[in-house]
Scaffold this motif. Structure first.
Motif, PDB file in Angstrom:
ATOM      1  N   LYS A 112      28.073  43.141  40.789  1.00 58.38           N
ATOM      2  CA  LYS A 112      27.049  42.072  41.473  1.00 58.38           C
ATOM      3  C   LYS A 112      27.124  41.696  42.691  1.00 58.38           C
ATOM      4  O   LYS A 112      28.493  41.599  43.131  1.00 58.38           O
ATOM      5  CB  LYS A 112      26.578  41.133  40.401  1.00 58.38           C
ATOM      6  CG  LYS A 112      26.120  41.615  39.089  1.00 58.38           C
ATOM      7  CD  LYS A 112      25.615  40.416  38.211  1.00 58.38           C
ATOM      8  CE  LYS A 112      27.083  39.648  37.573  1.00 58.38           C
ATOM      9  NZ  LYS A 112      27.801  40.218  36.721  1.00 58.38           N
ATOM     10  N   TYR A 144      38.393  40.460  34.368  1.00 53.54           N
ATOM     11  CA  TYR A 144      38.097  41.333  35.087  1.00 53.54           C
ATOM     12  C   TYR A 144      38.816  42.525  35.393  1.00 53.54           C
ATOM     13  O   TYR A 144      38.400  43.444  35.789  1.00 53.54           O
ATOM     14  CB  TYR A 144      37.368  40.969  36.324  1.00 53.54           C
ATOM     15  CG  TYR A 144      38.131  40.069  37.258  1.00 53.54           C
ATOM     16  CD1 TYR A 144      38.805  40.560  38.303  1.00 53.54           C
ATOM     17  CD2 TYR A 144      38.248  38.772  37.176  1.00 53.54           C
ATOM     18  CE1 TYR A 144      39.709  39.815  39.075  1.00 53.54           C
ATOM     19  CE2 TYR A 144      39.148  37.801  37.745  1.00 53.54           C
ATOM     20  CZ  TYR A 144      39.915  38.251  38.934  1.00 53.54           C
ATOM     21  OH  TYR A 144      40.626  37.796  39.752  1.00 53.54           O
ATOM     22  N   ILE A 158      36.026  45.621  40.255  1.00 52.47           N
ATOM     23  CA  ILE A 158      36.093  44.269  39.650  1.00 52.47           C
ATOM     24  C   ILE A 158      34.839  43.605  40.257  1.00 52.47           C
ATOM     25  O   ILE A 158      34.542  42.184  39.660  1.00 52.47           O
ATOM     26  CB  ILE A 158      37.312  43.646  40.193  1.00 52.47           C
ATOM     27  CG1 ILE A 158      37.314  43.534  41.747  1.00 52.47           C
ATOM     28  CG2 ILE A 158      38.601  44.046  39.714  1.00 52.47           C
ATOM     29  CD1 ILE A 158      38.379  42.553  42.571  1.00 52.47           C
ATOM     30  N   SER A 159      33.893  44.157  40.923  1.00 51.38           N
ATOM     31  CA  SER A 159      32.605  43.630  41.069  1.00 51.38           C
ATOM     32  C   SER A 159      31.395  44.419  40.885  1.00 51.38           C
ATOM     33  O   SER A 159      31.290  45.546  41.360  1.00 51.38           O
ATOM     34  CB  SER A 159      32.656  43.112  42.578  1.00 51.38           C
ATOM     35  OG  SER A 159      31.356  42.806  43.040  1.00 51.38           O
ATOM     36  N   SER A 182      32.569  38.737  35.320  1.00 52.02           N
ATOM     37  CA  SER A 182      33.190  37.598  34.453  1.00 52.02           C
ATOM     38  C   SER A 182      34.473  37.964  33.743  1.00 52.02           C
ATOM     39  O   SER A 182      34.548  39.108  33.283  1.00 52.02           O
ATOM     40  CB  SER A 182      32.064  37.021  33.966  1.00 52.02           C
ATOM     41  OG  SER A 182      31.301  36.643  34.457  1.00 52.02           O
ATOM     42  N   GLY A 183      35.098  36.880  32.723  1.00 49.83           N
ATOM     43  CA  GLY A 183      36.041  37.492  32.102  1.00 49.83           C
ATOM     44  C   GLY A 183      37.342  37.932  32.753  1.00 49.83           C
ATOM     45  O   GLY A 183      37.532  37.472  33.726  1.00 49.83           O
ATOM     46  N   THR A 221      37.318  46.912  44.601  1.00 49.33           N
ATOM     47  CA  THR A 221      35.994  46.011  44.668  1.00 49.33           C
ATOM     48  C   THR A 221      35.130  46.681  43.871  1.00 49.33           C
ATOM     49  O   THR A 221      34.630  45.937  42.986  1.00 49.33           O
ATOM     50  CB  THR A 221      35.170  46.214  45.804  1.00 49.33           C
ATOM     51  OG1 THR A 221      36.166  45.327  46.900  1.00 49.33           O
ATOM     52  CG2 THR A 221      34.252  45.404  46.080  1.00 49.33           C
ATOM     53  N   LYS A 272      30.220  39.687  47.542  1.00 48.10           N
ATOM     54  CA  LYS A 272      30.215  40.445  46.123  1.00 48.10           C
ATOM     55  C   LYS A 272      30.706  39.322  45.140  1.00 48.10           C
ATOM     56  O   LYS A 272      31.378  38.418  45.473  1.00 48.10           O
ATOM     57  CB  LYS A 272      31.338  41.605  46.502  1.00 48.10           C
ATOM     58  CG  LYS A 272      30.608  43.014  46.675  1.00 48.10           C
ATOM     59  CD  LYS A 272      31.735  43.492  47.765  1.00 48.10           C
ATOM     60  CE  LYS A 272      31.175  44.321  48.869  1.00 48.10           C
ATOM     61  NZ  LYS A 272      31.430  43.882  50.240  1.00 48.10           N
ATOM     62  N   ILE A 273      30.022  39.532  44.046  1.00 46.40           N
ATOM     63  CA  ILE A 273      30.413  38.619  42.968  1.00 46.40           C
ATOM     64  C   ILE A 273      31.572  39.173  41.901  1.00 46.40           C
ATOM     65  O   ILE A 273      31.527  40.273  41.481  1.00 46.40           O
ATOM     66  CB  ILE A 273      29.204  38.316  42.093  1.00 46.40           C
ATOM     67  CG1 ILE A 273      28.480  37.354  42.944  1.00 46.40           C
ATOM     68  CG2 ILE A 273      29.514  37.195  40.894  1.00 46.40           C
ATOM     69  CD1 ILE A 273      27.034  37.156  42.492  1.00 46.40           C
ATOM     70  N   LEU A 274      32.545  38.408  41.786  1.00 49.73           N
ATOM     71  CA  LEU A 274      33.584  38.907  40.814  1.00 49.73           C
ATOM     72  C   LEU A 274      33.075  39.078  39.354  1.00 49.73           C
ATOM     73  O   LEU A 274      32.191  38.036  38.680  1.00 49.73           O
ATOM     74  CB  LEU A 274      34.593  37.810  40.795  1.00 49.73           C
ATOM     75  CG  LEU A 274      36.102  38.135  40.511  1.00 49.73           C
ATOM     76  CD1 LEU A 274      36.459  39.267  41.322  1.00 49.73           C
ATOM     77  CD2 LEU A 274      37.263  36.793  40.877  1.00 49.73           C
TER      78      LEU A 274
END
Lengths: 465, 465
Positions: A97, A73, A94-95, A70-71, A91, A66-68
């Motif tokens: 993508k 979050y 905050i994710s 941006s900014g 999760t 999983k991708i965090l």
């Protein structure tokens, strides 16, 4: 502030020679894909998390990187949720993508999203890396390439025939007839038919999971586990049937005949003797009869009633390719509702995925790579000072213009060092000049130093060696 | 539970025709890379976060897509840290890996990690996607391909010459002489020399940032901002110098001459008249004199003393390629200490990166793609029932065996539907049979239906059309 560099476990760098070998594999596969009418697409590495989760089951979800966001979050996560310290709950806050873990789910998403622009049946191929948060081990990586070909929008079994013939083409070219491999075929409907025949269809999924373990726990292990899930003495009977013992005892299958004829015999026997398996058996019969008519080059194609390939999304044919001592190098099957999740119902498809990384290992272990020519620098102009630079620079570009991969050694280095460079890079010709400005060309592996005085002479020597 | 499928903003799917065009660009670039002696490597999409952060500055760090650790990633974060709700603090506790945002930093890491196996100077190329958490906008994507070529371990300016000649080769082939493009060259040492000449070297970084904005805020804007950072009346003088006004007034530069000669004149003037610019000017003089000797095909190569390309890691030559109305399509430069962060000091390198996605847009907007032939299905066997399947199936495989991309329509569909399929897929030949079993082949675009009675006849017709 220096640090010892490393890469994440389960990932790899590929050096120049490894890239040449990998590209060779990709090229062979791509050529076959095109020959069979498949068209290439690419999808992003990143998909929306909601596209990926819940498609391949809980086990698959855990494998997703999983991708965090941006900014900042965490700004929008409420304090209570955060203080729960519950990873799986947080999760989703905050994710949004994730990296795709296969190419099949993104393909299903692509088909639904572009359904108005696609002419079905759609034959697509896709060669891209996928990512899985698996435990890294020999032959299992966290980033690896899949080479997928699928036909979607057609339930014709001729597609299965095409895919198996394509497997035959690809491995005939890659293995050059020097390595045995087996293409195992099953049909999910035969497995469920057998389970139904014994009246235990409510335990179908559990049974599949157990049967899938044959390689690991052996026949007695499978029987024990089947008994443990409450099959009692059905366990042994079912297994005897699934593991083909009964077929092989019958007269029509025992007598010497070709591999394909034996398979056809097994399927006919099954269809006649085991209620509920007719549909699956007849589907496979059509496939095997076609293969018999068309012929195969090197593939040994067998019917393997134990082949399950996990639970996944398969609903019909299941395909797996193996060579001895390696995990499966190619696999696939038919799915009837892959696009349903995204709102497009009743679209059947079938596909296979070549595992480029495992094929790489198989070719390397069996010394099956061809000698690669012409891909690297063919001509090196040596450099013993400014006179050489002035002399050779225009020639360098004239050779390149003639389509020859060439280099001028840019450093003022000792002759020996330049030779090591040429050696390591696999250069074929060395060009040099002496103190009188006389020019020579020599094959790296030879001893014959030929003089030349113009670019035309040099070209002639190179092109005729 | 269906959902409307979509992909993350800033990412794209590529359809078959888009892939054919993209592969065309990659192939042209790859061919040039090889011709100039570059060897391909690949590095993982995921690097350790510590490899990536702090390399390209704070702004770059913000652009990095971070990957959430697997499993119960919050278990080890202490309650106090968590309750701070401080995203940038917590990131380092829950994310160890990230997607690379360029190919240069992973290359530097690769070089250090494999320094004992690499023979320097090392010419490597790398064609892979990169990811940036940038604000998506026209021509700016979050996932896009870079095509990088670097030479590391050589400070010879002949490498710069090679890279510029390669740019000339690539865009001559892609643009076919139909589109103007400019290769702007600068040298970081000239810019710093000019700043030093005015005695304000302590403000070098600020000045570069301002000068870089010329396109956006205009000349007066730049003067205003330079005055704002305390340059006073130096601002105008410096700008007059940097923006070349003075050069162009001198006699030797004004008189009509070739582009390259004018550039050479400017550099000579600068070297003679502005203390501290000699080193940079002499470096560029060597490059331009070589280019003049070797000649250029279509590239307009100019000296642009305002070219800064951000602060980044460049220390010498800076290169940027532009076509009108588009952001930079290729860029690069020389760096003297890229590998220092990873513990390998004093290794100079120079490289360029072709922006495949922008080049794609430029070719599309200017209608510069060639007509693509032979990549898709060339022959379609139509299917009006089982008789056709039996008749055509063996022929289908014989055509493929002869190297022809062919397909049999697998569905029982109306003639019209099969023609639409053939049309959309760009098929060249249609094969059909009538109710008497007579077979015909027809070019899609023609009207002439030719009878044939064997695979050899069919092959002959196809290969001679």
């Amino acid at each position: 502030m220096s640090q010892k560099p490393s890469i994440p476990k389960g990932t790899r760098d590929f050096s120049p020679i490894e890239m040449v070998r990998r590209n060779y594999i990709f090229d062979v596969i791509k050529k076959s894909f095109k020959k069979y009418g498949f068209q290439q697409i690419e999808t992003p590495a990143m998909e929306n998390l909601s596209t990926l989760v819940g498609t391949g089951g809980d086990e698959s979800d855990k494998l997703i990187f999983k991708i965090l966001n941006s900014g900042d979050y965490l700004a929008k996560v409420d304090k209570e949720t955060l203080s729960s310290q519950n990873s799986s709950l947080i999760t989703h806050h905050i994710s949004e993508k994730a990296l795709h873990y296969d190419l099949t789910v993104p393909f299903a998403r692509y088909v639904v999203q572009n359904q108005n622009d696609i002419t079905f049946p759609f034959r697509r191929f896709q060669i891209q890396p996928v990512w899985r948060a698996d435990k890294p081990q020999k032959g299992r990586y966290r980033e690896f390439y899949q080479c997928d070909a699928d036909i979607i929008g057609s339930d014709s079994l001729l597609n299965e025939v095409d895919l198996i013939k394509m497997i035959d083409d690809v491995f005939t070219e890659l293995f050059k007839g020097k390595l045995n491999y087996t293409v195992s075929i099953n049909n999910r409907k035969i497995l469920s038919g057998i389970v139904k025949y014994f009246g235990v269809e409510d335990k179908f999924e559990q049974i599949v999971v157990v049967i899938d373990k044959l390689d690991k726990i052996g026949e007695q292990g499978v029987i024990n586990e089947l008994e443990a899930i409450g099959l009692g003495d059905i366990a042994l009977k079912m297994l005897t049937l699934i593991y083909s013992k009964e077929f092989l005892e019958t007269e029509e299958i025992k007598k010497p005949q070709s591999q394909l004829d034996q398979t056809i015999g097994m399927l006919n026997w099954l269809s006649r003797n085991v209620n509920n398996t007719e549909e699956g058996a007849n589907e496979l019969l059509l496939v095997f009869e076609s293969l018999k008519k068309l012929g195969l080059k090197t593939a040994k194609v067998i019917f393997d009633p134990t082949l399950a390939r996990g639970l996944g999304y398969y609903t019909g044919t299941i395909i797996e390719v193996k060579v001895e001592n390696f995990p499966s190098i190619t696999g696939g099957g038919r799915y009837d509702d892959l696009t349903g999740k995204f709102g497009l119902k009743n679209v059947s498809g079938v596909g296979i995925s070549f595992g480029a990384d495992r094929i790489y290992d198989v070719l390397l272990d069996n010394n099956l790579y061809p000698e690669f020519k012409g891909d690297s620098t063919q001509v090196l102009f040596t450099n013993q000072g400014e006179a050489d630079e002035n002399r050779f620079l225009p020639m360098l570009f004239q050779l390149r213009e003639a389509g020859i991969n060439a280099e001028l050694y840019t450093e003022k280095a000792k002759w020996q060092k330049q030779m090591v460079f040429a050696e390591k890079k696999g250069v074929k010709f060395i060009v040099s000049a002496n103190e009188h400005g006389e020019m020579f060309v020599k094959e790296m592996k030879g001893t014959d130093k030929k003089p030349f005085s113009s670019i035309d002479e040099l070209l002639t020597i190179i092109q005729h060696s």
